[in-house]
Design an enzyme around this catalytic site. Structure first.
Site, short mmCIF file in Angstrom:
data_model
loop_
_atom_site.label_atom_id
_atom_site.label_comp_id
_atom_site.label_asym_id
_atom_site.label_seq_id
_atom_site.Cartn_x
_atom_site.Cartn_y
_atom_site.Cartn_z
N HIS A 144 62.45 33.33 10.31
CA HIS A 144 63.22 32.84 9.13
C HIS A 144 62.90 33.29 8.13
O HIS A 144 63.76 32.96 6.86
CB HIS A 144 62.63 31.34 9.49
CG HIS A 144 63.51 30.43 10.09
ND1 HIS A 144 63.23 30.77 11.39
CD2 HIS A 144 64.96 29.25 10.19
CE1 HIS A 144 63.66 29.71 12.69
NE2 HIS A 144 64.89 29.05 11.62
N GLY B 51 70.80 36.09 13.97
CA GLY B 51 72.13 36.24 14.56
C GLY B 51 72.96 35.92 15.62
O GLY B 51 73.99 35.71 15.76
N ASP C 11 75.72 55.57 -11.35
CA ASP C 11 76.81 55.12 -11.66
C ASP C 11 78.07 54.50 -11.80
O ASP C 11 78.57 54.01 -12.36
CB ASP C 11 77.13 55.82 -13.31
CG ASP C 11 75.75 56.36 -13.61
OD1 ASP C 11 75.44 55.40 -14.08
OD2 ASP C 11 76.21 57.79 -14.94
N VAL D 190 64.05 54.15 -14.31
CA VAL D 190 63.27 53.28 -13.50
C VAL D 190 64.70 52.93 -12.29
O VAL D 190 64.44 52.78 -11.04
CB VAL D 190 62.39 51.68 -13.63
CG1 VAL D 190 63.76 51.17 -14.47
CG2 VAL D 190 61.94 51.71 -12.46
N ARG E 198 53.62 54.91 19.05
CA ARG E 198 53.34 53.22 19.01
C ARG E 198 54.99 52.81 19.22
O ARG E 198 55.77 54.18 18.35
CB ARG E 198 52.46 53.17 17.92
CG ARG E 198 52.80 51.28 17.98
CD ARG E 198 51.30 50.92 17.29
NE ARG E 198 49.74 51.04 17.55
CZ ARG E 198 49.56 50.37 17.44
NH1 ARG E 198 49.19 50.04 16.17
NH2 ARG E 198 48.01 50.58 17.34
#
Length: 799
Positions: free
Chosen positions: A680, A593, A183, A316, A585
């Site tokens: 992009h 940037g 909130d 939600v 992995r």
């Protein structure tokens, strides 16, 4: 956000300045100490990031860190609810919503007997430092606990439950609070953990609803959370260009029904196919009577006959993945909480770690709680103006911009005496939020009685005369659209000064608002130079930084960077999931940037990367080797995956392919490597709530400044602006939005690499390394001193 304000992700004041001798001491600061961390009250996205940071930084300093499961209930119940945390036990929790260690409302802790049991559980484990992540109720409970601590120990000792030695060892309790609440209802901080993520959920739904509303020409009434605080409703209305918002802090006038219906019908008359009304669940009228979603729906149907639907968003808003802003905010606050705890003395008041503009500050916990209670009291007493002021400058800024954009009618006729002509353009590469900035600039200009022109394709379009007048409806629905609807080019103005000057005269342009990246800034410098030759260029201009690279001098944030950061974050989450499933992995991800390492660094913090290579922090083959060794060791633990980010121009020779090949060769038999160039996609997508809100407020502030500057520059029937302060960058600097002459920013700029010489976020890099378990010395940055809330509220903030 926005900001992360928003409203926005952080400053470099999280670690403190130390002498060379003190560097190593940071790693021993917590030896012999124990910290407990708990989450309490309603859950909020980003709590896990804070817990993770508390655990890892605590362990880094040599302290023992304990999880308290199920909030205060776990503290009271003890046993398995209080468990020691390890480095690996907080792995893979950064991207999870809610709180992994659980939260619960606890009646027992409200009683002294419950607090006595909680004290016993802490003393027996030697815990004298408590980090509480929750709302004002949770933090008030923590302060009560601390104030009673010595009495509780005395009672426990008398009852024979603890020994005199245990009582002496645990003689005082340090408490630091982090505010976790969607909130954003806690006074003293611009953003609470979870607010930005809740806005993400709301805006996703608003965007989806907008498409169906347009299809059917519907009015939608959306109810968002906020029983006592209208922040979510207010920022949502700014972020989606809502027709109306109802918030508890500012009830509408007595004839609001008439005003609302007139507003909705005017919007339709201007060609819009939909209306959006946002309602905070605690909305009331001036007499304190609730204003409900259903009541608003009935009013609209009865008076206007519009097809109207109500959507109550409910829980939600609490759910889903935390945004990049909340992960960084939670991480930064977690680091600062550990430092505040370990530096605490019996005389240090319980403090709360807060965000003020772009800085972390420590504030006395009970001062913040008191002001938060004062807001509630002011609202109960119908002193709504006082409640608004107590909410702070950031909240009031949002409200003022909303009122301008939604409640003031644009003038129907214009009088030439007061009318000025202002042109708006986009320059550089596209960035999400550019359109929101254009919309707000155009509409505020029209409200002020100005004639507003839009220029297509940047300086190139200005030279070719691709200019048209924009009315109110021209920018309708632009807030949530990504990219640049005006079109944007990297072309600089210098080679087209003659044509540009001719068009400034032809269209009677008296001021220029340039929304864009580094080219917008360098273009501004060229315009200043060009004034020596061309009088027509002697008009005021202002640059609003908008680029994913966040490399414009004079501003800590650029519009579009937050959206790009969230895009990278989402991708990294999916990649980590893939790596965790495959085991052993390592992914090497290349971010955009230019030479600026902002995206790589902040995404590294938000995604939990093992390393982030950037141009600003040179690295050698030995550093690469050390990173490989680090990952080799990591594969021996339960966390058998790695994530490495590389800024696209961090090193000319150590390319993404080179690093991938090096990792592949050195990791043979231990881990395999994969690479990903994000490209992009980082410039695309719908803008985040932070970028929409930031862009809207920047546009409004720029146009207000422009109107003043044009009046100031009026000489003998024409505009003549030739002073340095008539060509500025509008930027967010720490706690304030400020206008800085482009010429003054030249000394702060590395033009070869298109970056500012000093960048605040570089001070966050040690945190990234500590959280990734590197044996480094804690680097130097400013220390967040304890401030007082009255001082804090007087500083203007932007998000």
């Amino acid at each position: 956000m926005h900001p992360l304000s928003t409203e926005a992700p952080g400053s470099g004041d999280l670690l403190w300045i130390m002498t060379h001798e003190e560097h190593h001491a940071a790693k021993t600061l917590g030896i012999g100490k124990a910290i407990a961390v708990l989450t309490s009250g309603g859950d909020a996205q980003g709590m896990n990031a804070a817990v993770r940071a508390v655990v890892r930084v605590g362990i880094f300093t040599g302290a023992r860190v304990f999880f308290v499961h199920e909030g205060y209930q776990g503290l009271v119940d003890g046993g398995d609810h209080i468990r020691e945390a390890t480095w690996e036990s907080v792995s893979m929790m950064l991207q999870l919503g809610g709180t992994v260690i659980g939260s619960a409302r606890c009646k027992d802790f409200r009683e002294r007997e419950g607090r006595l049991r909680a004290a016993h559980n802490l003393v027996k484990r030697g815990i004298t430092n408590l980090c509480v992540i929750g709302g004002d109720g949770s933090l008030t409970g923590a302060d009560t606990f601390r104030s009673e601590w010595s009495d509780l120990l005395s009672d426990l000792q008398k009852a024979g439950k603890i020994t005199a030695e245990e009582a002496t060892k645990s003689s005082y309790l340090n408490i630091v609070g982090l505010v976790g609440s969607i909130d954003n209802d806690f006074c003293g901080t611009d953003m609470t953990i979870g607010t930005d993520s809740a806005l993400h959920r709301i805006i996703e739904i608003v965007d989806a609803i907008t498409t169906t509303a347009q299809s059917h020409q519907r009015t939608f009434v959306l109810e968002v959370m906020g029983r006592h605080c209208g922040y979510l409703a207010l920022v949502t209305s700014l972020s989606c260009g809502a027709d109306w918002v109802f918030i508890p802090e500012c009830p509408p006038d007595d004839d609001w029904e008439e005003h609302l219906c007139r507003r909705l019908s005017e919007t339709r008359t201007r060609g819009s196919r939909l209306n959006i009304i946002i309602v905070a669940e605690g909305a009331i009228d001036k007499n304190g009577k609730p204003i409900t979603s259903e009541e608003i729906k009935e009013l609209v149907v009865k008076r206007l006959g519009y097809d109207t639907r109500v959507t109550v968003l409910g829980h939600v808003q609490r759910g889903g993945t935390p945004s990049a802003f909340d992960r960084i905010l939670g991480s930064r606050m977690g680091v600062e909480a550990v430092m505040a705890l370990l530096e605490g003395t019996p005389d240090t008041p319980a403090c709360v770690v807060s965000l003020s503009g772009n800085q972390a500050v420590r504030l006395p916990l009970m001062e913040c709680v008191q002001v938060t209670k004062d807001v509630t009291k002011a609202m109960n007493d119908r002193k709504f103006d006082e409640a608004m002021k107590l909410r702070g400058r950031s909240f009031m800024n949002n409200w003022e911009v909303y009122k301008l954009l939604a409640h003031i009618r644009p003038p129907v006729s214009k009088t030439s005496a007061t009318m000025h002509t202002v042109a708006v353009m986009n320059v550089g590469a596209p960035a999400a939020g550019m359109n929101a900035a254009v919309r707000s600039t155009v509409r505020i200009g029209l409200i002020q009685g100005n004639r507003v022109l839009v220029v297509h394709d940047g300086f190139e379009g200005l030279a070719k005369g691709q200019i048209e007048e924009a009315g109110w409806s021209y920018v309708g629905g632009w807030t949530g659209q990504g990219g640049s609807k005006l079109g944007t080019k990297r072309t600089l103005p210098k080679k087209s000064f003659e044509q540009i000057s001719a068009n400034i005269t032809k269209f009677n342009i008296q001021g220029l608002i340039i929304i864009g990246g580094f080219e917008a800034y360098t273009g501004g410098l060229e315009l200043m130079e060009g004034r020596k030759q061309f009088d027509e260029l002697c008009i005021p201009f202002v640059v609003i930084p908008a680029t994913v690279s966040n490399n414009v001098p004079g501003s800590d944030f650029s519009v579009g960077a937050d959206t790009a950061l969230n895009t990278i974050c989402t991708t990294c989450d999916r990649i980590k999931q893939s790596a965790a499933g495959t085991k052993r992995r390592v992914f090497i991800i290349e971010t955009m940037g230019g030479y600026c390492g902002y995206l790589a660094t902040m995404a590294g913090l938000a995604a939990g990367a093992d390393a982030a290579y950037i141009f600003e922090e040179p690295f050698t083959i030995r550093d690469l080797q050390a990173n490989v060794e680090h990952l080799v060791q990591k594969m021996k633990t339960t966390v058998k995956r790695g994530l490495v980010l590389r800024n696209e121009k961090c090193n000319e020779n150590y390319t993404t392919d080179f690093i991938f090949n090096l990792y592949s060769e050195e990791g043979k038999g231990i881990f395999d490597s994969r690479k990903n160039v994000l490209g992009h996609m980082q410039q695309g997508g719908s803008p985040t709530p932070f970028d929409r809100n930031f862009a809207t407020k920047m546009g409004a502030k720029a146009m207000n400044w422009m109107s003043g500057k044009i009046k100031e520059s009026y000489r003998n029937g024409r505009i003549f602006a030739n002073t340095p302060d008539s060509g500025c960058v509008l930027g967010m600097r720490k706690r304030a939005l400020v206008f800085q002459p482009v010429t003054e920013l030249k000394d702060q700029t590395d033009f070869d690499h298109r970056i500012p010489k000093e960048q605040w976020w570089l001070k966050l890099r040690p945190i990234l390394k500590i959280l990734a378990k590197y044996e480094i010395d804690l680097d130097t940055t400013e220390h967040a001193h304890l401030e007082h809330i009255s001082r804090k509220r007087s500083g203007e903030t932007s998000i």
